[in-house]
Design an enzyme around this catalytic site. Structure first.
Site, short mmCIF file in Angstrom:
data_model
loop_
_atom_site.label_atom_id
_atom_site.label_comp_id
_atom_site.label_asym_id
_atom_site.label_seq_id
_atom_site.Cartn_x
_atom_site.Cartn_y
_atom_site.Cartn_z
N HIS A 20 0.83 -1.20 0.00
CA HIS A 20 0.00 0.00 0.00
C HIS A 20 0.87 1.25 0.00
O HIS A 20 1.80 1.37 0.77
CB HIS A 20 -0.91 -0.02 1.23
CG HIS A 20 -1.92 1.08 1.23
ND1 HIS A 20 -2.35 1.65 2.40
CD2 HIS A 20 -2.58 1.71 0.23
CE1 HIS A 20 -3.23 2.60 2.11
NE2 HIS A 20 -3.39 2.65 0.79
N ASP A 28 6.72 5.48 -21.73
CA ASP A 28 6.96 5.21 -23.14
C ASP A 28 8.40 4.74 -23.38
O ASP A 28 9.20 4.66 -22.44
CB ASP A 28 6.62 6.43 -23.99
CG ASP A 28 7.47 7.65 -23.71
OD1 ASP A 28 8.58 7.53 -23.13
OD2 ASP A 28 7.04 8.76 -24.07
N HIS A 98 5.68 17.96 -17.07
CA HIS A 98 6.45 16.76 -17.41
C HIS A 98 7.80 16.73 -16.68
O HIS A 98 8.24 15.66 -16.23
CB HIS A 98 6.66 16.69 -18.92
CG HIS A 98 7.31 15.43 -19.38
ND1 HIS A 98 6.76 14.19 -19.20
CD2 HIS A 98 8.49 15.23 -20.04
CE1 HIS A 98 7.56 13.27 -19.71
NE2 HIS A 98 8.62 13.88 -20.23
N ASN A 122 3.03 8.65 -20.02
CA ASN A 122 3.78 8.30 -18.82
C ASN A 122 2.89 8.55 -17.62
O ASN A 122 2.26 9.61 -17.52
CB ASN A 122 5.05 9.15 -18.72
CG ASN A 122 5.90 9.03 -19.96
OD1 ASN A 122 6.37 7.96 -20.31
ND2 ASN A 122 6.07 10.14 -20.67
#
Length: 133
Positions: A20, A28, A98, A122
């Protein structure tokens, strides 16, 4: 011999070992994976396997409670964003630049590299708790 689900031995082991709150990434073919993060490299050639094929297989085996995406997916890959939102409907998630996603990837337990070549496929997934039915 295992006859269904994820057959890739390394990936099956990593998925089975998730606890957990552990985080892992599906990315990619060109996603830079930080040094020290174990990589399950599934990329065979361009487009094989796809992000969607990989995510579908992983989600059949893993409970997820949260996800992180690059905000750039919104403008650069709307069809994939729609797939992700439908697949993870009802879950909380966040969008970050990103560059931030790449920084966050340094803390994942492992990363899965696909053969995907589309923009920004991603995602960082956080393992949840599976309760028996």
């Amino acid at each position: 011999m295992k006859k269904r689900g994820v057959l890739h031995a390394q990936l099956a082991g990593y998925l089975a070992a998730l606890g957990h709150k552990d985080e892992f990434m599906i990315g990619d073919a060109g996603m830079p994976i930080p040094k020290g993060v174990p990589i399950v490299d599934l990329a065979l050639c361009g487009g094989v396997p796809t992000f969607i094929q990989t995510m579908d297989a992983v989600l059949e085996e893993t409970e997820v409670e949260f996800y992180t995406l690059a905000e750039e997916i919104t403008g650069k890959n709307p069809p994939l964003l729609e797939y992700i939102q439908k697949k993870l409907e009802g879950l909380d998630g966040e969008m970050v630049p990103h560059v931030e996603l790449k920084k966050k990837s340094a803390n994942v337990k492992f990363a899965i590299r696909t053969g995907e070549f589309t923009p920004y496929p991603n995602i960082i997934l956080r393992a949840g708790v599976a309760f028996p039915a």
